[in-house]
Design a protein around this motif. Sequence first.
Motif, PDB file in Angstrom:
ATOM      1  N   ASN A 252       0.747  -1.150  -0.118  1.00 34.76           N
ATOM      2  CA  ASN A 252       0.068   0.225  -0.069  1.00 34.76           C
ATOM      3  C   ASN A 252       0.984   1.196  -0.094  1.00 34.76           C
ATOM      4  O   ASN A 252       1.884   1.307   0.577  1.00 34.76           O
ATOM      5  N   SER A 253       0.280   2.381  -0.555  1.00 36.10           N
ATOM      6  CA  SER A 253       1.090   3.476  -0.904  1.00 36.10           C
ATOM      7  C   SER A 253       1.010   4.374   0.297  1.00 36.10           C
ATOM      8  O   SER A 253       0.231   4.343   1.475  1.00 36.10           O
ATOM      9  N   PRO A 254       2.063   5.193   0.955  1.00 34.45           N
ATOM     10  CA  PRO A 254       2.055   5.818   2.036  1.00 34.45           C
ATOM     11  C   PRO A 254       1.157   6.912   2.088  1.00 34.45           C
ATOM     12  O   PRO A 254       0.770   7.391   1.045  1.00 34.45           O
ATOM     13  N   GLU A 255       0.396   7.190   3.320  1.00 34.05           N
ATOM     14  CA  GLU A 255      -0.624   8.364   3.231  1.00 34.05           C
ATOM     15  C   GLU A 255      -0.368   9.118   4.479  1.00 34.05           C
ATOM     16  O   GLU A 255       0.018   8.635   5.445  1.00 34.05           O
ATOM     17  N   LYS A 282      -0.870  12.901  24.132  1.00 38.04           N
ATOM     18  CA  LYS A 282      -1.105  14.202  24.170  1.00 38.04           C
ATOM     19  C   LYS A 282      -0.944  15.063  22.884  1.00 38.04           C
ATOM     20  O   LYS A 282      -1.933  15.779  22.619  1.00 38.04           O
ATOM     21  N   GLU A 283       0.157  14.831  22.276  1.00 47.55           N
ATOM     22  CA  GLU A 283       0.068  15.436  21.047  1.00 47.55           C
ATOM     23  C   GLU A 283      -0.250  14.578  19.794  1.00 47.55           C
ATOM     24  O   GLU A 283       0.174  13.377  19.894  1.00 47.55           O
ATOM     25  N   ASP A 284      -1.180  15.098  19.057  1.00 43.23           N
ATOM     26  CA  ASP A 284      -1.594  14.038  18.012  1.00 43.23           C
ATOM     27  C   ASP A 284      -0.569  14.408  16.852  1.00 43.23           C
ATOM     28  O   ASP A 284      -1.023  15.162  16.018  1.00 43.23           O
ATOM     29  N   PRO A 285       0.180  13.417  16.466  1.00 44.82           N
ATOM     30  CA  PRO A 285       1.191  13.806  15.383  1.00 44.82           C
ATOM     31  C   PRO A 285       0.660  13.461  14.010  1.00 44.82           C
ATOM     32  O   PRO A 285      -0.402  12.669  13.892  1.00 44.82           O
ATOM     33  N   LEU A 286       0.965  14.326  13.275  1.00 39.34           N
ATOM     34  CA  LEU A 286       0.509  13.824  11.611  1.00 39.34           C
ATOM     35  C   LEU A 286       1.680  12.842  11.179  1.00 39.34           C
ATOM     36  O   LEU A 286       2.750  13.142  11.089  1.00 39.34           O
ATOM     37  N   ILE A 287       1.284  11.704  10.663  1.00 36.32           N
ATOM     38  CA  ILE A 287       2.216  10.842  10.185  1.00 36.32           C
ATOM     39  C   ILE A 287       1.850  10.455   8.688  1.00 36.32           C
ATOM     40  O   ILE A 287       0.739  10.285   8.195  1.00 36.32           O
ATOM     41  N   LYS A 288       3.064  10.077   8.227  1.00 41.50           N
ATOM     42  CA  LYS A 288       3.102   9.745   6.703  1.00 41.50           C
ATOM     43  C   LYS A 288       3.675   8.334   6.759  1.00 41.50           C
ATOM     44  O   LYS A 288       4.999   8.312   6.892  1.00 41.50           O
ATOM     45  N   SER A 289       2.651   7.218   6.431  1.00 42.65           N
ATOM     46  CA  SER A 289       3.274   5.963   6.335  1.00 42.65           C
ATOM     47  C   SER A 289       2.311   5.072   5.707  1.00 42.65           C
ATOM     48  O   SER A 289       1.376   5.744   5.104  1.00 42.65           O
ATOM     49  N   LYS A 291      -0.654   3.520   6.173  1.00 41.81           N
ATOM     50  CA  LYS A 291      -1.679   3.267   7.205  1.00 41.81           C
ATOM     51  C   LYS A 291      -2.273   2.109   7.678  1.00 41.81           C
ATOM     52  O   LYS A 291      -2.497   1.818   9.049  1.00 41.81           O
ATOM     53  N   LEU A 292      -2.553   1.255   6.632  1.00 44.50           N
ATOM     54  CA  LEU A 292      -3.276  -0.210   6.938  1.00 44.50           C
ATOM     55  C   LEU A 292      -2.349  -1.111   7.803  1.00 44.50           C
ATOM     56  O   LEU A 292      -2.845  -1.690   8.367  1.00 44.50           O
ATOM     57  N   ALA A 293      -0.905  -0.911   7.282  1.00 47.00           N
ATOM     58  CA  ALA A 293      -0.121  -1.812   7.971  1.00 47.00           C
ATOM     59  C   ALA A 293       0.026  -1.417   9.386  1.00 47.00           C
ATOM     60  O   ALA A 293       0.134  -2.131  10.581  1.00 47.00           O
ATOM     61  N   PHE A 394       5.275  -2.362  25.037  1.00 50.04           N
ATOM     62  CA  PHE A 394       5.686  -2.625  23.800  1.00 50.04           C
ATOM     63  C   PHE A 394       6.405  -1.423  22.998  1.00 50.04           C
ATOM     64  O   PHE A 394       5.317  -0.476  22.936  1.00 50.04           O
ATOM     65  N   GLU A 395       7.555  -1.385  22.656  1.00 48.45           N
ATOM     66  CA  GLU A 395       8.062  -0.140  22.175  1.00 48.45           C
ATOM     67  C   GLU A 395       8.428  -0.551  20.579  1.00 48.45           C
ATOM     68  O   GLU A 395       9.189  -1.301  20.555  1.00 48.45           O
ATOM     69  N   PHE A 396       8.187   0.266  19.782  1.00 45.22           N
ATOM     70  CA  PHE A 396       8.410   0.117  18.194  1.00 45.22           C
ATOM     71  C   PHE A 396       8.672   1.136  17.693  1.00 45.22           C
ATOM     72  O   PHE A 396       8.405   2.317  18.082  1.00 45.22           O
ATOM     73  N   SER A 397       9.436   1.156  16.311  1.00 52.33           N
ATOM     74  CA  SER A 397       9.880   2.310  15.468  1.00 52.33           C
ATOM     75  C   SER A 397       9.384   1.994  14.027  1.00 52.33           C
ATOM     76  O   SER A 397       9.391   0.497  13.795  1.00 52.33           O
ATOM     77  N   ILE A 398       8.954   2.795  13.258  1.00 53.33           N
ATOM     78  CA  ILE A 398       8.828   2.824  11.716  1.00 53.33           C
ATOM     79  C   ILE A 398       9.554   3.671  11.091  1.00 53.33           C
ATOM     80  O   ILE A 398       9.682   4.804  11.729  1.00 53.33           O
ATOM     81  N   LYS A 399      10.057   3.599   9.894  1.00 52.93           N
ATOM     82  CA  LYS A 399      10.855   4.434   9.139  1.00 52.93           C
ATOM     83  C   LYS A 399       9.959   5.499   8.521  1.00 52.93           C
ATOM     84  O   LYS A 399       9.014   5.011   7.890  1.00 52.93           O
ATOM     85  N   LYS A 400      10.378   6.792   8.550  1.00 51.94           N
ATOM     86  CA  LYS A 400       9.655   7.643   7.859  1.00 51.94           C
ATOM     87  C   LYS A 400      10.025   7.625   6.497  1.00 51.94           C
ATOM     88  O   LYS A 400      10.977   7.209   5.917  1.00 51.94           O
ATOM     89  N   VAL A 401       8.973   8.124   5.600  1.00 52.51           N
ATOM     90  CA  VAL A 401       8.994   8.003   3.967  1.00 52.51           C
ATOM     91  C   VAL A 401       8.887   9.191   3.491  1.00 52.51           C
ATOM     92  O   VAL A 401       8.682  10.236   4.333  1.00 52.51           O
TER      93      VAL A 401
END
Length: 401
Positions: A252-255, A282-289, A291-293, A394-401
Amino acid sequence: MISTTIPINENFRLEALKSLDILDTESEKEFDEITALANFICDTEIALISLVDIDRQWFKSKNGTHICESPRSNSLCSYAVLQPNQPLIIKDTRKDDRFNKAPIFLEEKPVIFYAGIPLVDKNGFALGTLCVIDSKPRELSEKQLESLNALAKQVVILFELNKKNNDLEKMQQKLKKRNESLREFARVISHDLKMPLANIITSTDLLKLILGDKLDKESLEYFEYIKTSSFSMSNYINDVLDHYESESLINNSPEEFYLNHLLKEIVDLLSIKPDFNINFPKEDPLIKSNKLALKQVFFNLIGNSIKYNDKEQIIISIESSQDKKFYFFRVTDNGMGIPEDKLSTIFDLFTTANVIDRSGNKGNGIGLSTVKKLIQNLGGSIKVTSEEKQQTTFEFSIKKV
């Protein structure tokens, strides 16, 4: 024409050569750098990495000429492989009785000087040579010959590395095809099983309704057991499908989306009860990734936090942060916790913590494996810390696109 004899181990030598899967391959920088260096060190016109095939010598790398191969019948390298343990050095082919019957040419240049170091593999087979050629008589100093020997050893090492890489690539292709077959098999079997299970659940409810007061307490317990077991199998099948279909999510394409909006969608899907309290970032971040995954990741983690929680009031806290390259997330619950001896294997497929969930069921060890697989495909990593009967994080990271 050069009069040569065939090595006594020719069939084995040719088999070793072909096993490299290097004949007729494209030029490679690593090999070309070696022939350029050989020419520079020996101050010659031509340098070759020559592989002696059945009826030709083929050049994996060439410096000073454009031809890719020449007949074996006109090959000094073919003569050089007869004695794998020593170099073949010819100061002037015109004065050597072995080669002066007819002039030897390479791309219209006369081959007068030749120095070839056999390329010997780990089994002792001479596959070809690293050679330098000139159109006038020459000699090599001891240092030049030592350097040429060292370069020849590097060529053999490159051959072995190439073979290992080729073998690894072939193995990866086989594993990929096998995994695709397994994924398709799991998909087909899972879909084929879902309908009979739905029929069992429906039939169980229907029979209870028809029989009504005719069922005693023990019979009702059996019906309930059938229904519970069927639901458990249905959940297992759904988890198997999620695991094998998770790879398709990565395509899926990032959104762009707000994290808290995504989390609220998951809460709605899970039909949260009043005994549940979830704290969003508390801060609602805008994420580009993807989404479904990411949604599938949070759905599994939050779902587990609810299932494996023995407290009257379930509390889940979600935190987020980011840097220039990654988004970071933390999911903490006040649940049952994970035994310390299970923490290192909790993400392995079909591995469970051997604990009973809130509804009295045991996990199947698929969900967290799917989570890890998705996160890795998103370019990140995941880890877990836990205190039994207290909390799990659980702590995890995902790479920015």
